[in-house]
Design a protein around this motif. Structure first.
Motif, mmCIF file in Angstrom:
data_model
loop_
_atom_site.group_PDB
_atom_site.id
_atom_site.type_symbol
_atom_site.label_atom_id
_atom_site.label_comp_id
_atom_site.label_asym_id
_atom_site.label_seq_id
_atom_site.Cartn_x
_atom_site.Cartn_y
_atom_site.Cartn_z
ATOM 1 N N LEU A 262 29.688 31.187 32.270
ATOM 2 C CA LEU A 262 29.239 32.313 33.098
ATOM 3 C C LEU A 262 29.666 32.115 34.556
ATOM 4 N N TRP A 263 29.560 30.865 35.020
ATOM 5 C CA TRP A 263 29.955 30.610 36.408
ATOM 6 C C TRP A 263 31.426 30.940 36.618
ATOM 7 N N LEU A 264 32.246 30.467 35.686
ATOM 8 C CA LEU A 264 33.684 30.742 35.849
ATOM 9 C C LEU A 264 33.959 32.242 35.824
ATOM 10 N N ALA A 265 33.233 32.944 34.947
ATOM 11 C CA ALA A 265 33.433 34.399 34.873
ATOM 12 C C ALA A 265 33.053 35.042 36.198
ATOM 13 N N ALA A 266 31.936 34.599 36.760
ATOM 14 C CA ALA A 266 31.475 35.186 38.026
ATOM 15 C C ALA A 266 32.500 34.936 39.125
ATOM 16 N N LEU A 267 33.060 33.708 39.119
ATOM 17 C CA LEU A 267 34.040 33.401 40.171
ATOM 18 C C LEU A 267 35.295 34.244 40.004
ATOM 19 N N GLN A 268 35.651 34.461 38.745
ATOM 20 C CA GLN A 268 36.844 35.276 38.508
ATOM 21 C C GLN A 268 36.611 36.696 39.028
ATOM 22 N N ASP A 269 35.399 37.233 38.748
ATOM 23 C CA ASP A 269 35.046 38.558 39.278
ATOM 24 C C ASP A 269 35.179 38.573 40.783
ATOM 25 N N PHE A 270 34.631 37.542 41.392
ATOM 26 C CA PHE A 270 34.620 37.512 42.857
ATOM 27 C C PHE A 270 36.057 37.503 43.386
ATOM 28 N N ALA A 271 36.886 36.689 42.722
ATOM 29 C CA ALA A 271 38.271 36.602 43.176
ATOM 30 C C ALA A 271 38.938 37.977 43.096
ATOM 31 N N LEU A 272 38.675 38.695 41.991
ATOM 32 C CA LEU A 272 39.288 40.023 41.844
ATOM 33 C C LEU A 272 38.757 40.987 42.898
ATOM 34 N N LEU A 273 37.448 40.923 43.137
ATOM 35 C CA LEU A 273 36.836 41.884 44.060
ATOM 36 C C LEU A 273 37.303 41.682 45.490
ATOM 37 N N LEU B 185 40.277 40.859 46.431
ATOM 38 C CA LEU B 185 41.703 41.137 46.659
ATOM 39 C C LEU B 185 41.835 42.324 47.628
ATOM 40 N N PRO B 186 42.910 42.319 48.426
ATOM 41 C CA PRO B 186 43.113 43.447 49.343
ATOM 42 C C PRO B 186 43.289 44.753 48.559
ATOM 43 N N SER B 187 43.071 45.876 49.272
ATOM 44 C CA SER B 187 43.017 47.160 48.558
ATOM 45 C C SER B 187 44.356 47.529 47.903
ATOM 46 N N GLU B 188 45.490 47.000 48.432
ATOM 47 C CA GLU B 188 46.757 47.436 47.819
ATOM 48 C C GLU B 188 46.946 46.926 46.392
ATOM 49 N N PHE B 189 46.118 45.936 45.995
ATOM 50 C CA PHE B 189 46.245 45.458 44.618
ATOM 51 C C PHE B 189 45.282 46.190 43.680
ATOM 52 N N ALA B 190 44.608 47.235 44.221
ATOM 53 C CA ALA B 190 43.557 47.887 43.427
ATOM 54 C C ALA B 190 44.085 48.331 42.066
ATOM 55 N N SER B 191 45.355 48.765 42.043
ATOM 56 C CA SER B 191 45.877 49.308 40.783
ATOM 57 C C SER B 191 45.983 48.223 39.710
ATOM 58 N N GLN B 192 46.059 46.957 40.129
ATOM 59 C CA GLN B 192 46.245 45.898 39.124
ATOM 60 C C GLN B 192 44.927 45.380 38.565
ATOM 61 N N LEU B 193 43.812 45.858 39.119
ATOM 62 C CA LEU B 193 42.515 45.332 38.661
ATOM 63 C C LEU B 193 42.193 45.864 37.276
ATOM 64 N N PRO B 194 41.395 45.114 36.505
ATOM 65 C CA PRO B 194 41.035 45.603 35.165
ATOM 66 C C PRO B 194 40.279 46.937 35.276
ATOM 67 N N VAL B 195 40.605 47.875 34.400
ATOM 68 C CA VAL B 195 40.058 49.231 34.509
ATOM 69 C C VAL B 195 38.554 49.239 34.293
ATOM 70 N N GLU B 196 38.090 48.406 33.346
ATOM 71 C CA GLU B 196 36.665 48.536 32.978
ATOM 72 C C GLU B 196 35.775 47.652 33.853
ATOM 73 N N ALA C 202 28.728 46.072 44.180
ATOM 74 C CA ALA C 202 28.626 44.737 43.584
ATOM 75 C C ALA C 202 29.151 43.667 44.544
ATOM 76 N N LYS C 203 30.176 44.038 45.338
ATOM 77 C CA LYS C 203 30.773 43.061 46.241
ATOM 78 C C LYS C 203 29.711 42.329 47.041
ATOM 79 N N LEU C 204 28.757 43.102 47.523
ATOM 80 C CA LEU C 204 27.722 42.544 48.368
ATOM 81 C C LEU C 204 26.972 41.421 47.664
#
Length: 2031
Positions: A1441-1452, A1454-1465, A1478-1480
């Motif tokens: 779960l910790w690794l998953a949370a960190l992965q989420d954080f890393a994705l969130l 990212l600068p806005s220009e990579f928004a299109s590459q983020l997972p859709v769901e 959620a970022k907060l």
């Protein structure tokens, strides 16, 4: 003024003064006299009594002003009460004669009035002493009243009140006469007389039984009459009278025997309520007259009577009190609701009447139920209200089920119940809203069925009821956010099912909209999917609207309403539906004007109605979108919004013709359409509808001058256009009062309804302006006007100049051409629009246009300045000044001012004079000082006007204007200050008190004057002190004024004076005055002063006072309570709970937001400055407030959540702790007050942190308490703190529970480490273990495994709950809420895991030192692994779960220009739609999770793969060489290697991203956690090999850490960063070693010479900045070192050489940083190639020796400072580096090291004689390190060697014993050096002096331990020499040594008497002899043989020793040890 301060009037001084000064002088003397009489002894007073009485009576004849006569009367009465009362009868006769006098001239009036006042005062003070004279007096006064004018009647009424008060029951004979007189005054023309009469009657009813028995009806009717045409003050006084009399009638226990019984009838509650009801419904018309009117159906109760009666209801209930209301609530409720039922059609005849009556009923319920009842009683009341709703609903259902449609809808029953239901629902909503989460038991109680009831009423046929029900649901959702989603689901479900019922469609759509409006009040929000459901439903409703004509209007409205409400949820929700909304928007309007034409020709009245409804709805939805989703308004979206706009405007222009065609049914829809369009256009920028500007402007002009508007609604149009300050001079209704809610209807005038929800259903989702009350939109006719006025301002400013001129002229014409009442309406609208236009232009810094434009504007404003409506004059004055501001031309401004001057000189009517005087003030306000000449003329004119006593209005406006001029002129006004002040004083002393508004303006002038004079008022010159005393006198006059607003002015003036000249304001009298106003309970039971503004002024003043002098203020308040005078019924508690407690009680009762804020601020200031000193008092206050609610918690049903929060068993102690029988100081405080108390507890703890350390140390606290019992420390109250936190944490209110847990957390964190003195080894908090959470575990409080297990269970439970992932979590709240929950749990686990690992680590370290491990196991506490084992069980899940949370954080992140590459769901724990919210939550918890993950990865050593992936397939750590083997598994499965690489890069990436761009708000905790995570990561080999092999990565990390060190000052962060740097360097070293090793293995030994160079600098030795790891590290270390020791920077010191500055001691943190940096420096050579090492060596040596030089301070006991130790350690590391011996670098190193040694030797030599500062031991040790660690050729060259030996010799001569000991120790290590080339020269040079020294000690015999130690060390050196020496010299040495040793052994007699030093020496010598003897037996024997004396001595000693050996062995062993261990220590240190 000082001359006035004497007992007798100083007539000499008095006669020399002018008129105005005389009055001031007298007033000042009387004020002083009042204080003096009380303080003077009786005998002194009697001595001068006669003269005094004469002086006072002579003043009576000098026509004193109102304040003076009041004081004069007070003093006379006081004088008689203290002195003799002989002459009092003469005085009374004299007064009566004055009153009888026939002189009616105005000049004689003040004397008559003064006589009346004196009589009142005398009787009040002396009462029955005056015997029977009162009958004559009263008769005389009443007779005089017949011919008196209003001032006389006013004073007579007040005087009678005083007489009655003083005489009490004795005055019974006059009661009837007084009653008659007062009756006539109660309906007097003058409002002030009415108030006075009400006060007189209020006094009378205390004794006059007939008022509340036989004459009750007539008193009531009289009061109703008095309400007619009354003002606010009259309504307050008379309602108080009426309420009190009626309450008295119910509660009085009638006195009297059987005889009087028949005349007195008991009055029942029903009768009283019936009486009040009559007034409410029929007004004052009585019973007979009304019937005729009623038949005609004309009479309607005037609004002021209804409002007055409403206030009387509130007074009535408040007087009876909360407990009474609780008992009789049901009867009261049914009566109140019946006021708006159909049985009284008068109250609800028209909609306007109905709305106003409903307001009154709501007010009564709010003020009583909301104000008087505690939470428990409120819940009961809510159930009663719910019952009432249920009954009404049943009646309704019966009617509705009647099959016949006609009877159904026309039935009177529907109308009958609707208003009752609306009132009941609104009150229910308000109650729940106020109760907040405390209302949970109410809603869970199935028997009450509140929600079912409310939801079922949503289907009521009346729209008002449906809206009220929706609003009620909104309140429930705001109060209890957990109900929001279920309610929303339920309403949506009903809406879908009942789509075919018109009532259901509107009712449930209102409900959904209201609930969506509640979302912004609920931080957790609603699930994202709801947006889709609502949008789909809305579309469905809009599409199906056309299918069924019966439903089309309702469905259209509902569809758009849902969309508009959805918009308030903000961009995150709306962005997904935007395209569909824009499509719907486009489809609702025709595409082109041609389509619009065809539309007009088709259709009928009904389709147009639906169409307009739909289009208005669409406009509303888009307006809502623009208002709430500003972020989505991109260029592209605006382009989609624009196309329909022209069409909306076209339709607007066509509306009038459509109306003509289809007639009146379209009237309302068309007005609504206009209003919606205007509102939308106001929000959009004018550029968006440029093309339509002129069309819109034409429509607006037509709207504003339309012929069908009949009502002049100035009260809501103009206030926003006037200046806030100017509204004060108008009616008090415009000011904020407690009764604003009902008083508003009087403001608007009779034909206008107050706002109400049914006028605009769309307002149900808007955020309301006034806090928690229902939205109150005005009727469409009015709101369209106000929108038109606003829009006109914007549009008119944007059209072309020609058109602007045209429109303005057209408007001017329309005003000229209308007549009569219509003209007023048109003028009002036109002037409002022009004002709005000027305001907009001024605000946007625009221009008016050519000069022609000025003319019509000027003419319009000029006309309005002379309008009969004061509000219009006010707005016009504002516009007048704005016009001057916009034109911005001096000449024009001067001309405007001139116009006003001329008007004021010529005009005689009050209207013109008031308008133009305000215009002058406004001009000054906007344009500052126009010019000094203008200022003079303005001031002159206003002086004259303000003295015009014929018209109080003119005085009021002129003085107000003067205050504006004083304010804006600033310093220019100084010249006028004195005359102005004397004018103000003169008026204050002479204007009658009946003209309160003049006094209010005078107050504003005085305030402005004080502000202008400002700090000048502190001066000591005579002129300043005269000004100052006048100001203070003015304040005193105003404080005595009966009008509350004047008192408020006085207080704010005193507040200003206190700010500028604090020494001159008498604090005690000011505080007394404030407390009297604030806590005077006689005014009303539930309010303090009835005037809100006065209460605000008092608190604002208190707040300022306590900022400076909290303690004094508090003392004065308590003093006041103790000496409280009899007429003050102060809050009884203030004696116990002080001002602070009284303020807390007030906070609980008060509803006004601003006031509550001020109360809290005042309490916070008091707490900050006093809590630490009055600790017990404050804690008791908080405890009382929190405990007051504990009884409530035990009664209502227990909430399930509470069970988890701690054991219920311990609860009993809390709840039963108050059975002391004493009444509780706080009765049922509300939850908000309790939350505040809990916050105070946290604040108190924080305050104590800055205080004495004993607050957190039990032993110290108890000791200090013993010394002085007044000492008080926080730790002694720990039990209370825990109890309070626990009470709060287990309450019903969620907010309070959170505060409680927060407090618990604070308590745990602060007290976790405090030991419990009675039980060593335990922590003090262990006593309170039952109250626990993750803070417990982490704080290390609990040391018993079972306790930890309990908490652990809670954590495990929450973990299993969140494992199911984001899908299965509760759908009550927004998805981001579940994200928050999951992350909170993961963070808590991370915290526990980090702590567990840390403890495990510490425990392992402590086991290494054997002493303590036995103890800790002996204690039976848990093994530190216990906690770790507990966590281990869940680690596999957690890590995933910790690794998953960190992965989420890393994705969130990212600068806005990579928004299109983020997972859709979305990610593991967030959905894509809620990513913003959620970022907060991720920001709050990522750091600890990162740290925990790093620790976990470290613990697996990157070896074990995931448990899911089967057995670990890597048995040993992966190093770069083994990487290519064994990875043959299939390509589909990621190899463990890849998995680890990913994880490694994830952690590294997150850390680097965070650290390289530290935001200013990044917390210390996150930074520290991030650095610790990096440390943990680099603790194991595999990640180190990754960093080592990738140099760029290492450099990047170093650069990031460098930035962190530069930007963050905190030592802990810098240390952690350095630790990471050290690990990176280690990684690089390992990498270089590995490469060298593998190269050797590969190439074999033969070709050794050709080995490639590994390490930095290759074979050239060059380091490239940016590409070099070593260079980056050096930069970083230099940064740290230079910051701590600036002397290291050659640029700063000015020379590259060694400049001897004074060495300095660094702080502990500084030393740690320097030491860490040195460790890193010493590691660097190992990372370089030999050539590289040569290039960095000079730098490293320079820095290391520099630190040594800068910090070598002499310390006591010869210790080395930690930095010196570190630099020596680093030197040793550098010197023994393999590079020094490597062939390529050997010679260069040798040269450099020799230079370094020279540098150290140079430190010694005096530079300007400052060498004695450095510590010799440190330098010697450094030399020794060089001698021992380098290769011999460095130190053996003669010049260096000679200097070194020289240093040792010098040091041996130093007297300091510690230096000698250290020198011996160092020599010992040199002598033992194996290479003779190094050690022999030292031995030759130094041995002789050592032996000499020892022999000297031998002769002297050592006296103390220091000398003993020197001796021991010296002997050790010699022994070492014996061991090193060659055979031939050994015997000589032993021969030297033995005599010295033997001389110290003692025989047994001497041993018994020897000192301890000698005894230790004896043991030492004996032991050494025992060792030497056997070792060198031959030498030993020969020495013994040659000296018999020695031999005898030795034998005696051995014999003596064997006797005592049994006792002595332990000590001797010990001594040996201590000697050894010190030398061992030093060795391990650096040699």
């Amino acid at each position: 003024m000082e001359l006035a301060h004497s007992l007798l009037l100083n007539e000499e001084a008095y006669n020399q003064l002018g008129e105005v000064q005389k009055a001031e002088f007298i007033f000042d003397w009387l004020r002083y006299l009042e204080k003096l009489l009380v303080a003077t002894s009786r005998s002194d007073v009697r001595e001068k009594q006669k003269t005094l009485v004469e002086q006072l009576l002579s003043l009576l004849n000098s026509s004193p002003g109102p304040p003076t006569r009041k004081l004069l009367a007070k003093n006379l009465a006081l004088l008689y009460s203290i002195g003799d009362t002989f002459s009092v009868f003469e005085t009374i006769d004299k007064c009566n004669d004055l009153i009888r006098s026939k002189d009616d001239s105005p000049s004689y009036l003040p004397t008559k009035l003064a006589a009346v006042v004196c009589l009142g005062s005398l009787y009040k003070k002396l009462g029955r002493i005056l015997g029977n004279t009162f009958t004559d007096t009263v008769g005389n006064i009443l007779k005089a009243m017949k011919s008196a004018e209003s001032q006389g009647r006013y004073e007579i009424m007040l005087s009678l009140q005083n007489i009655l008060n003083g005489l009490g029951a004795a005055a019974t004979p006059c009661h009837r006469d007084v009653y008659k007189a007062a009756r006539s005054c109660l309906t007097d023309r003058s409002m002030a007389v009415r108030c006075a009469a009400a006060k007189c009657l209020l006094e009378l009813q205390n004794e006059a039984v007939f008022m509340w028995s036989t004459d009750l009806d007539s008193v009531a009717t009289l009061c109703f009459k008095s309400f007619e045409g009354s003002n606010y003050d009259v309504r307050i006084s008379v309602s108080k009278l009426l309420g009190t009399v009626l309450a008295k009638a119910i509660i009085s226990k009638h006195p009297g025997a059987a005889a009087s019984r028949q005349s007195i009838r008991r009055v029942s509650l029903e009768e009283v309520l019936e009486l009040l009801g009559t007034g409410f419904l029929r007004g004052s018309s009585g019973f007979l007259r009304a019937s005729g009117d009623m038949l005609k159906g004309t009479s309607s109760v005037s609004r002021d009577v209804r409002v007055g009666v409403t206030q009387a209801y509130v007074v009535f209930i408040s007087t009876l009190g909360g407990a009474w209301l609780e008992k009789n609530f049901a009867a009261f409720l049914s009566h109140i609701l019946s006021l708006v039922s159909q049985s009284h059609p008068k109250a609800t005849q028209t909609q306007i009447d109905a709305v106003c009556s409903r307001r009154c009923v709501s007010f009564i319920l709010r003020a009583t139920v909301g104000g008087l009842l505690g939470e428990k009683a409120q819940i009961a009341a809510a159930k009663d209200i719910c019952q009432a709703i249920w009954k009404l609903k049943k009646v309704m259902d019966a009617v509705m089920s009647d099959g016949n449609l006609e009877t159904r809808l026309g039935s009177a029953e529907v109308a009958a119940s609707q208003h009752m239901l609306v009132c009941a629902l609104q009150e229910l909503g308000n109650l729940v809203h106020g109760l907040g989460t405390t209302a949970a038991p109410l809603l869970q109680d199935s028997s009450a069925g509140i929600l079912d009831n409310v939801i079922s009423v949503t289907l009521h046929p009346s729209i008002s009821v449906r809206l009220a029900a929706a609003w009620c649901l909104h309140c429930v959702a705001v109060a209890l956010p957990s109900y929001l989603t279920p309610l929303l689901d339920r309403c949506l479900e009903r809406l879908t099912v009942l789509k075919s019922s018109p009532e259901a469609v509107t009712g449930f759509s209102f409900a959904v909209a209201a609930l969506l409006g509640a979302v912004k009040h609920c931080p957790l929000g609603i699930p994202h999917g709801k947006g889709k459901i609502i949008m789909a439903l809305a579309e469905d409703l809009l599409c199906s609207a056309a299918q069924n004509s019966r439903l089309s209007a309702q469905r259209t409205q509902a569809g758009w309403l849902l969309i508009a409400a959805l918009m308030t949820l903000g961009p995150a929700f709306v962005s997904h539906h935007l395209a569909r909304v824009l499509l719907l928007w486009k489809c609702v309007f025709p595409v082109s004007p041609k389509d619009l034409e065809t539309e007009k020709s088709r259709g009928d009245s009904f389709t147009w109605q639906v169409t307009l409804e739909g289009r208005a709805g669409a406009l509303c939805a888009i307006k809502s979108f623009v208002a709430h989703c500003g972020d989505l308004l991109t260029e592209e979206v605006i382009q989609h919004l624009l196309p329909p706009l022209p069409c909306t405007v076209d339709l607007l222009t066509q509306l009038s013709s459509i109306l003509k065609t289809y007639g009146s049914p379209l009237k309302t829809p068309s007005v609504v359409y206009r209003q919606r369009l205007y509102e939308l256009l106001i929000l959009l920028s004018p550029e968006t509808y440029e093309g339509n500007l002129s069309a819109i402007l034409r429509e607006l002009a037509a709207d504003l001058t339309a012929p069908d508007i009949q009502v002049a609604a100035s009260a809501f149009l103009l206030p926003p256009l006037c200046h806030q300050d100017d509204l004060l001079i108008l009616s008090p209704l415009l000011q904020e009062t407690d009764h604003r809610f009902i008083e508003e209807q009087l403001l608007l005038g009779s034909g206008i309804a107050c706002g109400s929800l049914e006028y605009d259903p769309y307002s149900i989702y808007e955020k309301d302006v006034e806090g928690d009350s229902v939205p109150k939109p005005l009727p469409p006719m009015l709101s369209v006007t106000s929108s038109a006025v606003k829009l006109f301002g914007v549009v008119c400013a944007h059209v072309g100049e020609a058109q602007r001129l045209l429109v303005l002229e057209q408007l001017l014409d329309s005003v000229k051409h209308t007549k009569g009442a219509r003209q007023q309406v048109v003028q009002l609208h036109v002037v409002s629009s022009v004002s709005s236009f000027l305001k907009y232009v001024a605000g946007s810094k625009g221009h008016l246009g050519p000069e022609e434009v000025r003319k019509p504007v000027l003419a319009l404003v000029m006309g309005a300045l002379e309008s009969p409506s004061p509000l219009l004059r006010c707005a016009a004055a504002e516009a007048w000044a704005r016009l001057a501001q916009v034109v911005d031309d001096g000449a024009f401004t001067a001309a405007l001012a001139q116009v006003s001057f001329d008007k004021l000189k010529s005009a005689r009517d009050a209207v013109t004079r008031t308008g133009h005087s305000l215009a002058l003030g406004s001009l000054h306000r906007y344009l500052g000082g126009i010019s000094s000449q203008h200022l003079n003329s303005c001031v002159r004119i206003l002086y004259t006007l303000s003295q015009d006593s014929t018209s109080p209005d003119v005085q009021t406006w002129a003085l107000h204007s003067l205050s504006l001029i004083i304010d804006s002129a600033g310093p220019l006004y100084y010249t006028h200050a004195e005359p102005t002040l004397s004018l103000i004083m003169m008026l204050l002393l002479n204007v009658p008190p009946t003209h309160a508004e003049v006094h209010q303006s005078l107050g504003r002038c005085l305030n402005a004057l004080i502000t202008t004079l400002g700090p000048e008022l502190q001066g000591n010159s005579t002129s300043v002190s005269t000004l100052r005393s006048s100001c203070l006198l003015g304040c005193a006059v105003m404080q005595d004024n009966p009008d509350c607003l004047v008192q408020a002015q006085a207080i704010s003036c005193l507040q200003q004076l206190h700010m500028f000249a604090p020494r001159h304001v008498n604090l005690s009298s000011l505080v007394t005055c404030l407390c009297e106003i604030l806590l005077d309970n006689s005014v009303l039971v539930n309010l303090c002063s009835p005037y809100l503004l006065l209460r605000r002024a008092v608190l604002a003043c208190l707040r300022q006072l306590v900022q400076r002098e909290a303690a004094e203020v508090s003392e004065h308040a308590v003093m006041l309570a103790k000496n409280s005078r009899e007429e003050l019924t102060l809050d009884a508690n203030i004696r116990e709970v002080g001002l602070e407690g009284a303020l807390l009680t007030l906070l609980d009762k008060e509803t006004d937001q601003k006031l509550c804020h001020d109360i809290k601020e005042t309490l916070n200031h008091m707490l900050t400055s006093m809590a630490v000193d009055k600790l017990s008092f404050w804690l008791k206050l908080c405890k009382d407030v929190l405990a007051a609610s504990a009884d409530f918690a035990s009664v209502t049903c227990v909430d399930t959540v509470q069970e988890e929060e701690g054991d219920k068993g311990d609860d009993a102690s809390v709840l039963t702790s108050r059975n002391d029988g004493r009444p509780h100081p706080f009765t049922n405080p509300r939850w908000a007050t309790r939350v505040f108390a809990a916050e105070c507890v946290c604040r108190i703890i924080n305050q104590c942190e800055n205080g004495h350390s004993a607050h957190f140390d039990v032993a110290l606290a108890q000791e200090m308490k013993k010394k002085d019992s007044r000492n008080d420390f926080l730790v002694l109250h720990l039990a209370d703190l825990i109890r309070m936190a626990f009470m709060a944490a287990t309450d019903h209110s969620d907010q309070l529970r959170l505060s409680g847990l927060e407090t618990l957390l604070v308590v745990i964190r602060r007290f976790a480490t405090i030991p419990e003195p009675e039980f060593p080894g335990h922590v003090i908090l262990e006593q309170y273990q039952a109250n626990v959470c993750s803070a417990w575990i982490a704080s290390g409080v609990v040391s018993d495994l079972n306790d930890i297990r309990r908490v652990h269970q809670l954590l495990v439970a929450s973990l299993t709950k969140i494992q199911v992932g984001k899908e299965a979590l509760s759908h009550l709240y927004n998805e981001s809420a579940s994200t928050m929950e999951i992350l909170a749990v993961l963070k808590a686990w991370a915290e526990v895991y980090i702590i567990a690992v840390e403890r495990h680590k510490n425990h392992r370290q402590s086991l290494k030192t054997p002493a303590c491990s036995e103890e800790s196991i002996g204690n039976g506490s848990i093994s530190p692994d216990g906690l770790l084992d507990l966590v281990h069980a869940d680690l596999s899940t957690l890590s995933r779960l910790w690794l998953a949370a960190l992965q989420d954080f890393a994705l969130l992140t990212l600068p806005s220009e990579f928004a299109s590459q983020l997972p859709v769901e979305g990610g593991a724990f967030y959905t894509a739609e809620t990513s913003e919210n959620a970022k907060l939550h991720y920001y709050n918890s990522w750091a600890l999770i990162l740290h925990a993950t790093a620790l976990w990865l470290t613990s697996t050593g990157f070896v074990v793969a995931d448990p899911d992936e089967g057995a670990p397939n890597l048995s040993r750590p992966v190093t770069p060489t083994s990487m290519c083997q064994g990875s043959s598994s299939g390509p589909t499965v990621k190899s463990p290697e890849d998995v680890y690489t990913e994880r490694f890069h994830l952690i590294l990436g997150i850390s680097v991203k965070f650290l390289c761009s530290l935001r200013s708000d990044a917390t210390m905790e996150s930074i520290t956690a991030c650095l610790h995570a990096l440390q943990a990561l680099l603790d194991v080999p595999w990640p180190r090999s990754k960093i080592g092999s990738d140099q760029d990565l290492g450099i990047e990390l170093l650069n990031v850490l460098h930035r962190v060190i530069l930007t963050r000052e905190s030592p802990s962060i810098q240390l952690a960063s350095l630790e990471v740097v050290r690990q990176i360097i280690c990684a690089a070293q390992e990498h270089v070693k590995e490469k060298r090793r593998s190269a050797e293995v590969d190439d074999g030994a033969a070709e050794k010479e050709t080995l490639p160079e590994f390490g930095e600098g290759k074979d050239t030795g060059g380091l490239v900045p940016g590409k070099s790891l070593v260079f980056a590290t050096l930069e970083l270390c230099v940064c740290i070192l230079v910051r701590q020791l600036p002397g290291l920077n050659p640029k700063l010191t000015g020379s590259p050489g060694v400049k001897a500055a004074k060495p300095q001691m660094l702080s502990e943190d500084g030393s740690r940083l320097v030491s860490a940096a040195l460790v890193i420096l010493s590691e660097l050579p190992a990372v370089c190639s030999p050539e590289g090492s040569i290039s960095i060596l000079p730098t490293i040596l320079y820095l290391t020796i520099g630190v040594l030089r800068e910090t070598a301070v002499k310390l006591p006991g010869g210790q080395l400072s930690s930095t010196v130790a570190a630099s020596l350690q680093a030197l040793k590391g550098i010197l023994s580096s393999p590079m020094a011996r490597a062939e390529k670098s050997h010679t260069a190193w040798t040269d450099l090291l020799r230079s370094a040694l020279t540098t150290i030797l140079d430190c010694w030599d005096p530079v300007d004689g400052t060498h004695q500062e450095l510590d010799e031991v440190s330098l010697l040790t450094a030399i020794t390190v060089f001698i021992l660690s380098t290769s011999p050729e460095v130190t053996t060259i003669p010049c260096l060697q000679k200097r070194c030996i020289e240093k040792f010799k010098v040091t041996l001569e130093i007297k300091d014993p510690m230096v000698q000991i250290k020198t011996y120790q160092l020599l010992l290590s040199i002598f033992q050096y194996p290479n003779p080339a190094v050690s022999y020269p030292y031995i030759y040079s130094l041995v002789s002096s050592i032996v000499e020294k020892l022999q000297e000690i031998d002769r002297r015999k050592p006296e103390d331990t220091a000398e003993l130690q020197i001796f021991q060390e010296g002997i050790k050196v010699l022994e070492a020499l014996v061991a090193v020496a060659e055979e031939q010299h050994r015997s000589q040495l032993v021969a030297c040594l033995l005599p010295i040793l033997i001389s110290f052994v003692l025989d047994e007699n001497a041993l018994a008497s020897a000192t301890s030093v000698m005894r230790n020496l004896h043991d030492f010598a004996l032991q050494n002899l025992m060792q030497i003897g056997p070792q060198y037996s031959s030498v030993f024997k020969s020495v013994m043989a040659s000296s018999p004396a020695l031999k005898a001595r030795l034998e005696a000693a051995i014999k003596g020793n064997q006797e005592t050996v049994k006792v002595k062995t332990p000590t001797s062993k010990h001594t040996k040890n201590s000697g050894k261990s010190s030398s061992i220590q030093l060795k391990t240190n650096f040699l």
